[in-house]
Write an enzyme that holds these catalytic residues in place. Structure first.
Site, PDB file in Angstrom:
ATOM      1  N   ASP A  13       3.973  10.735  -1.650  1.00 52.32           N
ATOM      2  CA  ASP A  13       3.229   9.669  -0.887  1.00 52.32           C
ATOM      3  C   ASP A  13       4.185   8.424  -1.285  1.00 52.32           C
ATOM      4  O   ASP A  13       4.909   8.431  -2.307  1.00 52.32           O
ATOM      5  CB  ASP A  13       1.953   9.606  -1.219  1.00 52.32           C
ATOM      6  CG  ASP A  13       1.354   8.489  -0.186  1.00 52.32           C
ATOM      7  OD1 ASP A  13       1.784   8.742   0.972  1.00 52.32           O
ATOM      8  OD2 ASP A  13       0.608   7.632  -0.844  1.00 52.32           O
ATOM      9  N   SER A  14       4.006   7.538  -0.282  1.00 51.92           N
ATOM     10  CA  SER A  14       4.599   6.222  -0.535  1.00 51.92           C
ATOM     11  C   SER A  14       4.074   5.616  -1.818  1.00 51.92           C
ATOM     12  O   SER A  14       4.366   4.507  -2.407  1.00 51.92           O
ATOM     13  CB  SER A  14       4.542   5.460   0.563  1.00 51.92           C
ATOM     14  OG  SER A  14       2.938   5.391   1.030  1.00 51.92           O
ATOM     15  N   CYS A  76       2.437  11.671   3.110  1.00 49.37           N
ATOM     16  CA  CYS A  76       2.476  10.486   3.616  1.00 49.37           C
ATOM     17  C   CYS A  76       2.743  10.562   5.224  1.00 49.37           C
ATOM     18  O   CYS A  76       3.653  10.952   5.638  1.00 49.37           O
ATOM     19  CB  CYS A  76       3.736   9.562   3.017  1.00 49.37           C
ATOM     20  SG  CYS A  76       3.683   7.995   3.745  1.00 49.37           S
ATOM     21  N   THR A  78       3.569   8.202   7.256  1.00 48.28           N
ATOM     22  CA  THR A  78       4.735   7.452   7.575  1.00 48.28           C
ATOM     23  C   THR A  78       6.032   8.295   7.310  1.00 48.28           C
ATOM     24  O   THR A  78       6.921   8.399   8.008  1.00 48.28           O
ATOM     25  CB  THR A  78       4.808   6.183   6.902  1.00 48.28           C
ATOM     26  OG1 THR A  78       3.497   5.583   7.304  1.00 48.28           O
ATOM     27  CG2 THR A  78       5.950   5.350   7.309  1.00 48.28           C
ATOM     28  N   GLU A 155      -7.282  -0.763  -0.268  1.00 49.61           N
ATOM     29  CA  GLU A 155      -6.726  -1.058  -1.526  1.00 49.61           C
ATOM     30  C   GLU A 155      -7.553  -2.105  -2.360  1.00 49.61           C
ATOM     31  O   GLU A 155      -7.743  -1.849  -3.574  1.00 49.61           O
ATOM     32  CB  GLU A 155      -5.267  -1.315  -1.439  1.00 49.61           C
ATOM     33  CG  GLU A 155      -4.480   0.105  -0.881  1.00 49.61           C
ATOM     34  CD  GLU A 155      -3.145   0.146  -1.698  1.00 49.61           C
ATOM     35  OE1 GLU A 155      -2.718  -0.726  -2.466  1.00 49.61           O
ATOM     36  OE2 GLU A 155      -2.648   1.229  -1.463  1.00 49.61           O
ATOM     37  N   CYS A 187      -3.357   8.467   8.585  1.00 50.29           N
ATOM     38  CA  CYS A 187      -2.765   7.567   7.325  1.00 50.29           C
ATOM     39  C   CYS A 187      -3.560   8.051   6.046  1.00 50.29           C
ATOM     40  O   CYS A 187      -4.624   8.375   6.528  1.00 50.29           O
ATOM     41  CB  CYS A 187      -2.998   6.248   7.658  1.00 50.29           C
ATOM     42  SG  CYS A 187      -2.514   5.112   6.199  1.00 50.29           S
ATOM     43  N   HIS A 189      -4.766   6.517   3.794  1.00 55.75           N
ATOM     44  CA  HIS A 189      -5.899   5.591   3.179  1.00 55.75           C
ATOM     45  C   HIS A 189      -7.161   5.744   4.284  1.00 55.75           C
ATOM     46  O   HIS A 189      -8.211   5.301   3.503  1.00 55.75           O
ATOM     47  CB  HIS A 189      -5.284   3.969   3.353  1.00 55.75           C
ATOM     48  CG  HIS A 189      -4.426   3.815   2.521  1.00 55.75           C
ATOM     49  ND1 HIS A 189      -3.266   4.379   2.157  1.00 55.75           N
ATOM     50  CD2 HIS A 189      -4.359   2.849   1.363  1.00 55.75           C
ATOM     51  CE1 HIS A 189      -2.381   4.015   1.040  1.00 55.75           C
ATOM     52  NE2 HIS A 189      -3.227   2.931   0.529  1.00 55.75           N
TER      53      HIS A 189
END
Ligand code: DGL
Length: 271
Positions: A13-14, A76, A78, A155, A187, A189
């Site tokens: 993941d990023s 991820c 993205t 976050e 996403c 998150h």
């Protein structure tokens, strides 16, 4: 026994968001070894160019392949949206990604054939979810909305905070007006905002959690291809990151849902 079966699943993941996928994998596949890479030094990817994300993705793919993974999982959204084909071309082991997982779950879930997808600006601009859903069922209408403020809010730990609620109401307004019956959390998150989002969209709306969908697909692939680890002993989890930023441990453990031991910091560029 074929020793390659005990090789780990590589997840990347990023940053730390992909730990939501690791969490689902740990629950669904409790005997599989896992090696995770989170690019915490270069996160967020969601607002970067396609070229940059693709370059980083190749670096990480090579890094995990050197760890002799038996399966690669692009956690991820993205990265999956812009570099999945390139990763697949480079990898001698099977590659799964969260977009394929979320899209197939959405196509199977919608009754009205009206689906909404929320994600980072890069994911939404890539149109990857809509393309993947249309490949499964061209009659499904897909409405997308970028929600760039969700990543920093999650976050920050503002999972049920008035600011997050207001932000979500604002973002979701246009897609709710389209009378969709399924909402894809596109996403890493967003699964942490599940209960707040469900509250806003109402209990009739089905939420698709790509992390959960991914664990199910990974389990199926391991079974079908005979790749499951036959050993019934506690597995090894390795967590590699490119930086340990401020409050890393707290945030990472929130995503993972448990304490995180042995974090290894690897230097960039990855070798
Ligand atoms: N992991 C990213 C995703 O799933 C979110 C964080 C970022 O922008 O890098 O889209």
């Amino acid at each position: 026994m074929d020793l390659s079966l005990v090789h780990p699943i590589g997840v990347f993941d990023s940053g730390i968001g992909g730990l939501t996928v690791v969490r689902s994998l740990m629950e669904r596949l409790p005997f599989e070894n896992i090696v995770y890479f989170g690019d915490t030094a270069r996160v967020p990817y969601g607002v970067k160019s396609v070229e940059t994300i693709a370059r980083y993705a190749m670096e990480i793919t090579d890094f995990l392949l050197k760890k002799r993974v038996k399966l690669l999982i692009v956690a991820c959204n993205t990265i999956a949206a812009v570099a999945y084909e390139a990763i697949q071309e480079r990898s001698p082991v099977p590659v799964l990604d969260v977009i394929e997982a979320g899209a197939s779950c959405a196509a199977a879930t919608t009754k009205t054939k009206r689906v909404a997808v929320i994600g980072t600006p890069t994911t939404v601009n890539s149109n990857a979810y809509a393309r993947t859903i249309h490949a499964l069922d061209p009659d499904i209408r897909v409405f997308s909305q970028a929600c760039p403020l969700f990543v920093p809010l999650v976050e920050e730990g503002w999972l049920d905070h008035p600011v997050t609620r207001l932000t979500a109401q604002e973002y979701l307004k246009p897609i709710l007006a389209e009378h969709v019956d399924t909402l894809v959390l596109g996403c890493t998150h967003y699964p942490l905002l599940k209960s707040l989002l469900q509250d806003i969209v109402g209990s009739a709306m089905k939420l698709v959690d790509s992390a959960e969908a991914m664990a199910e697909i990974a389990a199926r692939l391991l079974r079908k291809q005979g790749l499951a680890n036959p050993l019934r002993i506690p597995p090894e989890y390795r967590f590699c990151v490119s930086d340990v930023p401020f409050r890393f441990q707290t945030i990472a453990e929130r995503f993972l849902g448990r304490t995180m031991k042995r974090v290894e910091v690897v230097k960039l560029p990855l070798q």
